[in-house]
Design an enzyme around this catalytic site. Structure first.
Site, PDB file in Angstrom:
ATOM      1  N   GLN A 101       0.846  -1.201   0.000  1.00 42.42           N
ATOM      2  CA  GLN A 101       0.000   0.000   0.000  1.00 42.42           C
ATOM      3  C   GLN A 101       0.878   1.246   0.000  1.00 42.42           C
ATOM      4  OE1 GLN A 101      -3.407  -0.679   3.073  1.00 42.42           O
ATOM      5  NE2 GLN A 101      -1.705  -2.019   3.594  1.00 42.42           N
ATOM      6  N   ASN A 102       2.189   1.041   0.056  1.00 44.64           N
ATOM      7  CA  ASN A 102       3.097   2.185   0.161  1.00 44.64           C
ATOM      8  C   ASN A 102       3.380   2.781  -1.216  1.00 44.64           C
ATOM      9  OD1 ASN A 102       3.112   1.486   2.796  1.00 44.64           O
ATOM     10  ND2 ASN A 102       5.142   0.548   2.782  1.00 44.64           N
ATOM     11  N   ASP A 104       6.156   4.747  -1.570  1.00 43.60           N
ATOM     12  CA  ASP A 104       7.473   5.350  -1.321  1.00 43.60           C
ATOM     13  C   ASP A 104       8.626   4.763  -2.124  1.00 43.60           C
ATOM     14  OD1 ASP A 104       8.041   2.902  -0.037  1.00 43.60           O
ATOM     15  OD2 ASP A 104       7.618   3.710   1.951  1.00 43.60           O
ATOM     16  N   HIS A 119      -1.549   1.463  -4.209  1.00 42.91           N
ATOM     17  CA  HIS A 119      -1.908   2.874  -4.042  1.00 42.91           C
ATOM     18  C   HIS A 119      -1.065   3.824  -4.886  1.00 42.91           C
ATOM     19  CE1 HIS A 119      -3.961   1.926   0.099  1.00 42.91           C
ATOM     20  NE2 HIS A 119      -4.644   1.499  -0.934  1.00 42.91           N
ATOM     21  N   CYS A 127      -1.322  12.344 -16.285  1.00 44.91           N
ATOM     22  CA  CYS A 127      -2.008  13.425 -16.977  1.00 44.91           C
ATOM     23  C   CYS A 127      -3.516  13.174 -16.928  1.00 44.91           C
ATOM     24  CB  CYS A 127      -1.480  13.420 -18.406  1.00 44.91           C
ATOM     25  SG  CYS A 127      -2.524  14.242 -19.540  1.00 44.91           S
ATOM     26  N   CYS A 147       1.118  18.454 -18.547  1.00 48.13           N
ATOM     27  CA  CYS A 147       1.730  17.400 -19.360  1.00 48.13           C
ATOM     28  C   CYS A 147       2.509  18.036 -20.513  1.00 48.13           C
ATOM     29  CB  CYS A 147       0.629  16.484 -19.896  1.00 48.13           C
ATOM     30  SG  CYS A 147       1.259  15.224 -21.007  1.00 48.13           S
ATOM     31  N   GLY A 187       3.096  -4.384   8.972  1.00 46.26           N
ATOM     32  CA  GLY A 187       3.061  -2.932   9.163  1.00 46.26           C
ATOM     33  C   GLY A 187       1.884  -2.225   8.541  1.00 46.26           C
ATOM     34  N   THR A 188       0.727  -2.863   8.617  1.00 44.07           N
ATOM     35  CA  THR A 188      -0.463  -2.138   8.154  1.00 44.07           C
ATOM     36  C   THR A 188      -1.522  -2.146   9.253  1.00 44.07           C
ATOM     37  OG1 THR A 188      -2.234  -1.985   6.520  1.00 44.07           O
ATOM     38  CG2 THR A 188      -1.323  -4.177   6.870  1.00 44.07           C
ATOM     39  N   SER A 189      -2.224  -1.013   9.344  1.00 48.59           N
ATOM     40  CA  SER A 189      -3.259  -0.890  10.376  1.00 48.59           C
ATOM     41  C   SER A 189      -4.471  -1.752  10.036  1.00 48.59           C
ATOM     42  CB  SER A 189      -3.679   0.572  10.504  1.00 48.59           C
ATOM     43  OG  SER A 189      -4.090   1.042   9.243  1.00 48.59           O
TER      44      SER A 189
HETATM   45  P1  OAD Z   1      -1.016   3.179   8.907  1.00 48.62           P
HETATM   46  O1  OAD Z   1      -0.236   4.424   9.202  1.00 48.62           O
HETATM   47  O2  OAD Z   1      -2.488   3.211   9.007  1.00 48.62           O
HETATM   48  O3  OAD Z   1      -0.531   2.001   9.869  1.00 48.62           O
HETATM   49  C1  OAD Z   1       0.825   1.724  10.068  1.00 48.62           C
HETATM   50  C2  OAD Z   1       0.940   0.426  10.824  1.00 48.62           C
HETATM   51  O4  OAD Z   1       2.319   0.133  10.955  1.00 48.62           O
HETATM   52  C3  OAD Z   1       0.362   0.461  12.250  1.00 48.62           C
HETATM   53  O5  OAD Z   1      -0.444  -0.696  12.455  1.00 48.62           O
HETATM   54  C4  OAD Z   1       1.597   0.430  13.139  1.00 48.62           C
HETATM   55  O6  OAD Z   1       1.373  -0.292  14.357  1.00 48.62           O
HETATM   56  C5  OAD Z   1       2.575  -0.340  12.260  1.00 48.62           C
HETATM   57  N1  OAD Z   1       3.992  -0.071  12.533  1.00 48.62           N
HETATM   58  C6  OAD Z   1       4.563   1.038  13.047  1.00 48.62           C
HETATM   59  N2  OAD Z   1       5.891   0.893  13.145  1.00 48.62           N
HETATM   60  C7  OAD Z   1       6.195  -0.345  12.664  1.00 48.62           C
HETATM   61  C8  OAD Z   1       7.396  -1.090  12.484  1.00 48.62           C
HETATM   62  N3  OAD Z   1       8.579  -0.599  12.815  1.00 48.62           N
HETATM   63  N4  OAD Z   1       7.308  -2.345  11.958  1.00 48.62           N
HETATM   64  C9  OAD Z   1       6.109  -2.857  11.599  1.00 48.62           C
HETATM   65  N5  OAD Z   1       4.946  -2.206  11.750  1.00 48.62           N
HETATM   66  C10 OAD Z   1       4.980  -0.970  12.264  1.00 48.62           C
HETATM   67  O7  OAD Z   1      -0.540   2.696   7.480  1.00 48.62           O
HETATM   68  P2  OAD Z   1      -1.241   1.705   6.453  1.00 48.62           P
HETATM   69  O8  OAD Z   1      -1.938   0.597   7.136  1.00 48.62           O
HETATM   70  O9  OAD Z   1      -0.202   1.386   5.435  1.00 48.62           O
HETATM   71  O10 OAD Z   1      -3.983   4.946   1.752  1.00 48.62           O
HETATM   72  O11 OAD Z   1      -2.304   2.649   5.803  1.00 48.62           O
HETATM   73  C11 OAD Z   1      -3.014   2.102   4.745  1.00 48.62           C
HETATM   74  C12 OAD Z   1      -3.448   3.167   3.823  1.00 48.62           C
HETATM   75  O12 OAD Z   1      -4.167   4.124   4.565  1.00 48.62           O
HETATM   76  C13 OAD Z   1      -2.334   3.974   3.197  1.00 48.62           C
HETATM   77  O13 OAD Z   1      -1.791   3.361   2.058  1.00 48.62           O
HETATM   78  C14 OAD Z   1      -3.064   5.215   2.830  1.00 48.62           C
HETATM   79  C15 OAD Z   1      -3.811   5.423   4.130  1.00 48.62           C
HETATM   80  O14 OAD Z   1      -4.957   6.061   4.096  1.00 48.62           O
HETATM   81  C16 OAD Z   1      -4.086   5.810   0.739  1.00 48.62           C
HETATM   82  O15 OAD Z   1      -3.353   6.761   0.631  1.00 48.62           O
HETATM   83  C17 OAD Z   1      -5.149   5.481  -0.254  1.00 48.62           C
END
Ligand code: OAD
Length: 246
Positions: A101-102, A104, A119, A127, A147, A187-189
């Protein structure tokens, strides 16, 4: 490091692994996660209020300035040991799918192959008139940038709140979810759909579900194994325990 009984063998025996990463895997590279407070100039805004089609229609210059600021933060970051461990893992698994989802670019920089970027990518622009994707554009003289070929307004090539994800990428991710032996969520919420349902589809199709996160998430209750801690420590240790090459 001690892992729960049976976990390392699951990785060694897996023929197909699906990995889903979120902002947490890049936290140890110094990139704030999505839900952490923004700093400095932009602290008064929530990402949700800038990363949206409505925000772009109302004030494209402001949205571009925010992305330029984020691109600068991200461009000084380097992949960490977690990104690198996934590159090593990929070499051992016959069918390996990395879905992120990153936006970066750090998985690419580490050397991962065939990444499904659900994402988009902050280093690309698109464009609005002809959907052309650009890797470089004039960010200085013109705001919003245009563009160079058709003159249409450019937008960051990322998915914004309220927008659909690219259909072909979602299809690839969900089809891997249906056939993998093991799904690893890092590392995703687990709050943002449809990405959050990828591991649940894998689970329904019989995969082992492993989560790596320092905290609990709405997905943790469904995981067979929750490894609690930072991915920059846990992933290299896991790969070293399974294949002794990290
Ligand atoms: P979040 O910022 O919601 O969540 C980050 C997660 O990483 C949390 O569950 C933290 O506990 C965990 N975390 C923090 N430090 C860590 C580490 N060192 N190792 C492992 N995990 C760690 O980010 P995402 O879940 O990626 O969407 O967010 C999902 C999407 O929501 C993003 O892509 C973005 C956002 O809205 C869009 O832009 C469409």
């Amino acid at each position: 490091m001690d892992f729960p009984p049976g976990l390392v063998t699951r990785f060694q025996e897996a023929k197909q692994i699906l990995v889903l990463t979120g902002a947490g895997i890049s936290a140890e590279s110094g990139i704030p996660t999505f839900r952490e407070a923004q700093t400095g100039l932009w602290s008064q805004y929530k990402p949700e209020d800038l990363a949206s089609p409505l925000a772009f229609n109302q004030d494209p210059k402001k949205v571009w300035e925010w992305y330029a600021w984020r691109r600068k933060l991200i461009s000084i970051a380097k992949p960490n040991a977690g990104h690198q461990a996934l590159v090593a893992m990929q070499k051992h698994i016959p069918a390996f799918t990395l879905v992120t989802q990153n936006i970066d670019n750090l998985h690419q920089q580490a050397g991962s192959k065939d990444i499904i970027e659900l994402h988009g990518n902050i280093f690309r622009a698109r464009c609005l008139d002809e959907n052309r994707v650009l890797l470089s554009w004039d960010n200085k003289s013109d705001m919003p940038p245009h563009c160079p070929q058709c003159g249409g307004i450019l937008r960051p090539d990322v998915v914004w709140f309220g927008e659909s994800l690219p259909h072909n990428l979602l299809q690839k991710a969900f089809s891997a979810a249906q056939t993998c032996n093991l799904v690893l969520v890092i590392g995703t919420s687990g709050l943002v759909q449809p990405a959050a349902s990828i591991p649940l589809v894998a689970l329904e199709h019989g995969a082992i579900f492993v989560e790596i996160n320092p905290g609990r998430t709405p997905l943790s209750g469904d995981a067979h194994y929750c490894l609690t801690g930072p991915s920059g420590i846990l992933l290299p240790a896991l790969v070293a325990a399974a294949w002794a090459d990290v």
